[in-house]
Design a protein around this motif. Structure first.
Motif, PDB file in Angstrom:
ATOM      1  N   LYS A 111       0.839  -1.194   0.000  1.00  0.00           N
ATOM      2  CA  LYS A 111       0.000   0.000   0.000  1.00  0.00           C
ATOM      3  C   LYS A 111       0.873   1.242   0.000  1.00  0.00           C
ATOM      4  CE  LYS A 111      -3.801  -2.139   2.518  1.00  0.00           C
ATOM      5  NZ  LYS A 111      -4.574  -2.119   3.773  1.00  0.00           N
ATOM      6  N   LYS A 112       0.360   2.321  -0.581  1.00  0.00           N
ATOM      7  CA  LYS A 112       1.133   3.547  -0.769  1.00  0.00           C
ATOM      8  C   LYS A 112       1.565   4.151   0.561  1.00  0.00           C
ATOM      9  CE  LYS A 112       0.946   8.021  -3.041  1.00  0.00           C
ATOM     10  NZ  LYS A 112       0.192   8.962  -3.822  1.00  0.00           N
ATOM     11  N   ASP A 113       0.665   4.236   1.549  1.00  0.00           N
ATOM     12  CA  ASP A 113       1.033   4.858   2.831  1.00  0.00           C
ATOM     13  C   ASP A 113       2.083   4.027   3.579  1.00  0.00           C
ATOM     14  OD1 ASP A 113      -0.899   2.882   3.172  1.00  0.00           O
ATOM     15  OD2 ASP A 113      -1.702   3.794   5.014  1.00  0.00           O
ATOM     16  N   ILE A 114       2.019   2.698   3.425  1.00  0.00           N
ATOM     17  CA  ILE A 114       3.027   1.840   4.065  1.00  0.00           C
ATOM     18  C   ILE A 114       4.364   2.007   3.359  1.00  0.00           C
ATOM     19  CG2 ILE A 114       3.684  -0.570   4.505  1.00  0.00           C
ATOM     20  CD1 ILE A 114       0.706  -1.160   4.923  1.00  0.00           C
ATOM     21  N   ALA A 115       4.355   2.113   2.039  1.00  0.00           N
ATOM     22  CA  ALA A 115       5.591   2.315   1.276  1.00  0.00           C
ATOM     23  C   ALA A 115       6.245   3.644   1.682  1.00  0.00           C
ATOM     24  CB  ALA A 115       5.302   2.286  -0.217  1.00  0.00           C
ATOM     25  N   GLU A 116       5.443   4.693   1.876  1.00  0.00           N
ATOM     26  CA  GLU A 116       6.001   5.985   2.287  1.00  0.00           C
ATOM     27  C   GLU A 116       6.614   5.897   3.684  1.00  0.00           C
ATOM     28  OE1 GLU A 116       2.804   8.772   1.828  1.00  0.00           O
ATOM     29  OE2 GLU A 116       2.882   8.676  -0.362  1.00  0.00           O
ATOM     30  N   ARG A 117       5.927   5.202   4.587  1.00  0.00           N
ATOM     31  CA  ARG A 117       6.483   5.004   5.937  1.00  0.00           C
ATOM     32  C   ARG A 117       7.803   4.235   5.869  1.00  0.00           C
ATOM     33  NH1 ARG A 117       2.597   2.011   9.772  1.00  0.00           N
ATOM     34  NH2 ARG A 117       4.414   2.117  11.118  1.00  0.00           N
ATOM     35  N   PHE A 118       7.848   3.185   5.016  1.00  0.00           N
ATOM     36  CA  PHE A 118       9.044   2.381   4.900  1.00  0.00           C
ATOM     37  C   PHE A 118      10.195   3.197   4.322  1.00  0.00           C
ATOM     38  CE2 PHE A 118      11.825  -0.503   2.529  1.00  0.00           C
ATOM     39  CZ  PHE A 118      12.266  -1.294   3.580  1.00  0.00           C
ATOM     40  N   ARG A 119       9.915   4.027   3.325  1.00  0.00           N
ATOM     41  CA  ARG A 119      10.974   4.846   2.728  1.00  0.00           C
ATOM     42  C   ARG A 119      11.556   5.816   3.756  1.00  0.00           C
ATOM     43  NH1 ARG A 119       7.218   5.160  -1.902  1.00  0.00           N
ATOM     44  NH2 ARG A 119       8.035   3.727  -3.483  1.00  0.00           N
ATOM     45  N   ALA A 120      10.695   6.455   4.566  1.00  0.00           N
ATOM     46  CA  ALA A 120      11.172   7.389   5.602  1.00  0.00           C
ATOM     47  C   ALA A 120      12.001   6.644   6.653  1.00  0.00           C
ATOM     48  CB  ALA A 120       9.986   8.085   6.256  1.00  0.00           C
ATOM     49  N   PHE A 121      11.515   5.470   7.045  1.00  0.00           N
ATOM     50  CA  PHE A 121      12.247   4.669   8.032  1.00  0.00           C
ATOM     51  C   PHE A 121      13.575   4.191   7.446  1.00  0.00           C
ATOM     52  CE2 PHE A 121      13.144   0.416   9.833  1.00  0.00           C
ATOM     53  CZ  PHE A 121      13.340   0.776  11.163  1.00  0.00           C
ATOM     54  N   SER A 122      13.566   3.806   6.194  1.00  0.00           N
ATOM     55  CA  SER A 122      14.759   3.291   5.528  1.00  0.00           C
ATOM     56  C   SER A 122      15.862   4.346   5.462  1.00  0.00           C
ATOM     57  CB  SER A 122      14.399   2.816   4.125  1.00  0.00           C
ATOM     58  OG  SER A 122      15.526   2.326   3.448  1.00  0.00           O
ATOM     59  N   LYS A 123      15.502   5.599   5.235  1.00  0.00           N
ATOM     60  CA  LYS A 123      16.500   6.677   5.188  1.00  0.00           C
ATOM     61  C   LYS A 123      17.231   6.815   6.523  1.00  0.00           C
ATOM     62  CE  LYS A 123      14.378   9.579   1.649  1.00  0.00           C
ATOM     63  NZ  LYS A 123      13.728  10.858   1.362  1.00  0.00           N
ATOM     64  N   SER A 124      16.511   6.596   7.625  1.00  0.00           N
ATOM     65  CA  SER A 124      17.134   6.754   8.939  1.00  0.00           C
ATOM     66  C   SER A 124      17.971   5.535   9.343  1.00  0.00           C
ATOM     67  CB  SER A 124      16.073   7.010  10.013  1.00  0.00           C
ATOM     68  OG  SER A 124      15.249   5.870  10.156  1.00  0.00           O
ATOM     69  N   SER A 143      19.505   2.875   6.897  1.00  0.00           N
ATOM     70  CA  SER A 143      20.633   2.487   6.026  1.00  0.00           C
ATOM     71  C   SER A 143      20.535   3.199   4.681  1.00  0.00           C
ATOM     72  CB  SER A 143      20.655   0.973   5.851  1.00  0.00           C
ATOM     73  OG  SER A 143      19.523   0.564   5.122  1.00  0.00           O
ATOM     74  N   LYS A 144      21.457   2.809   3.790  1.00  0.00           N
ATOM     75  CA  LYS A 144      21.564   3.477   2.493  1.00  0.00           C
ATOM     76  C   LYS A 144      20.493   3.040   1.505  1.00  0.00           C
ATOM     77  CE  LYS A 144      26.548   3.916   2.939  1.00  0.00           C
ATOM     78  NZ  LYS A 144      27.854   3.526   2.426  1.00  0.00           N
ATOM     79  N   SER A 145      20.088   1.778   1.605  1.00  0.00           N
ATOM     80  CA  SER A 145      19.115   1.286   0.620  1.00  0.00           C
ATOM     81  C   SER A 145      17.939   0.606   1.311  1.00  0.00           C
ATOM     82  CB  SER A 145      19.796   0.306  -0.343  1.00  0.00           C
ATOM     83  OG  SER A 145      20.071  -0.917   0.329  1.00  0.00           O
ATOM     84  N   HIS A 146      16.856   0.476   0.556  1.00  0.00           N
ATOM     85  CA  HIS A 146      15.672  -0.200   1.074  1.00  0.00           C
ATOM     86  C   HIS A 146      15.965  -1.680   1.326  1.00  0.00           C
ATOM     87  CE1 HIS A 146      13.528   3.427   0.317  1.00  0.00           C
ATOM     88  NE2 HIS A 146      13.474   3.304  -1.010  1.00  0.00           N
ATOM     89  N   SER A 147      16.788  -2.293   0.483  1.00  0.00           N
ATOM     90  CA  SER A 147      17.121  -3.716   0.630  1.00  0.00           C
ATOM     91  C   SER A 147      17.886  -3.949   1.934  1.00  0.00           C
ATOM     92  CB  SER A 147      17.978  -4.190  -0.547  1.00  0.00           C
ATOM     93  OG  SER A 147      17.240  -4.124  -1.745  1.00  0.00           O
ATOM     94  N   GLU A 148      18.851  -3.074   2.235  1.00  0.00           N
ATOM     95  CA  GLU A 148      19.618  -3.227   3.470  1.00  0.00           C
ATOM     96  C   GLU A 148      18.722  -3.045   4.692  1.00  0.00           C
ATOM     97  OE1 GLU A 148      22.872  -0.503   3.318  1.00  0.00           O
ATOM     98  OE2 GLU A 148      23.928  -1.620   1.756  1.00  0.00           O
ATOM     99  N   THR A 149      17.792  -2.101   4.623  1.00  0.00           N
ATOM    100  CA  THR A 149      16.867  -1.878   5.731  1.00  0.00           C
ATOM    101  C   THR A 149      15.992  -3.100   5.952  1.00  0.00           C
ATOM    102  OG1 THR A 149      16.805   0.479   5.257  1.00  0.00           O
ATOM    103  CG2 THR A 149      15.028  -0.386   6.619  1.00  0.00           C
ATOM    104  N   LEU A 150      15.438  -3.632   4.866  1.00  0.00           N
ATOM    105  CA  LEU A 150      14.574  -4.799   4.981  1.00  0.00           C
ATOM    106  C   LEU A 150      15.353  -6.007   5.493  1.00  0.00           C
ATOM    107  CD1 LEU A 150      11.683  -5.677   4.546  1.00  0.00           C
ATOM    108  CD2 LEU A 150      12.252  -6.267   2.184  1.00  0.00           C
ATOM    109  N   GLU A 151      16.612  -6.162   5.038  1.00  0.00           N
ATOM    110  CA  GLU A 151      17.443  -7.267   5.494  1.00  0.00           C
ATOM    111  C   GLU A 151      17.749  -7.128   6.993  1.00  0.00           C
ATOM    112  OE1 GLU A 151      21.414  -9.702   4.141  1.00  0.00           O
ATOM    113  OE2 GLU A 151      21.288  -7.574   3.656  1.00  0.00           O
TER     114      GLU A 151
END
Length: 192
Positions: free
Chosen positions: A15-28, A30-38
């Motif tokens: 969902k779009k709102d979850i993706a936006e939350r994840f992107r903001a969290f990911s910036k804080s 690590s460098k990439s979304h993959s590293e954050t998810l890992e």
């Protein structure tokens, strides 16, 4: 882009709102979304957690427990750590003072023993005889004090178990008895 070209990517629909939350969290994080998810996946795996688990951190019971633990730690600090530190500080001050005193005494003539006191054999014999008599008197005093204690000791049968002895003496008498014994003991040690 060279770094990412070696990896194969896959798209995930969220969902779009979850993706936006994840992107903001990911910036804080690590460098990439993959590293954050890992990192998130590793956290759950290493700590044997499930994202749906309720850890109870926000529950009132947990807050009460945490506050109780904080109170216990503060009590330990107040009752044990700080007094121990104060005793150690005092000990180190005394060691420092004794070392300074030793340094002062080292500057004095180490071979000055003072004038020796001449003691005749009769004087020495008289000294030991007097000391023997004093010790016998003290022993007699101890025996008298113990007789007083024995007379005030009463055997009491236990209701459910073995019997026991009870000292029939009020608190003031016992404190007086202790003082008398301590004074005699202290007097003996200063004489020796």
């Amino acid at each position: 882009m060279k770094k990412f070209s070696t990896y194969g990517f896959s798209g995930i629909n969220v969902k779009k709102d979850i993706a936006e939350r994840f992107r903001a969290f990911s910036k804080s994080v690590s460098k990439s979304h993959s590293e954050t998810l890992e990192a998130m996946l590793n956290f759950f795996k290493w700590n044997n957690l499930n994202p749906n688990d309720n850890l109870g951190v926000k529950a009132d019971d947990t807050k009460k427990r945490i506050n109780a633990l904080i109170a216990i730690v503060r009590n330990i600090e107040k009752q044990q750590t700080l007094p121990t530190k104060a005793m150690l500080d005092t000990l180190f001050q005394e060691i420092t003072q004794s070392e300074e005193q030793e340094e002062i005494e080292m500057t004095k003539d180490p071979f000055d023993f003072g004038t020796p006191e001449t003691i005749t054999r009769d004087t020495e014999l008289e000294h030991y005889r007097n000391r023997f008599e004093e010790i016998q008197q003290e022993l007699s005093g101890y025996k008298n004090q113990m007789d007083v204690l024995w007379r005030q000791l009463i055997y009491t049968k236990g209701t459910f178990g073995k019997g026991y002895h009870k000292l029939n003496m009020d608190k003031d008498e016992l404190e007086h008895f202790k003082k008398v014994l301590n004074n005699v003991h202290h007097h003996n040690r200063t004489k020796s």
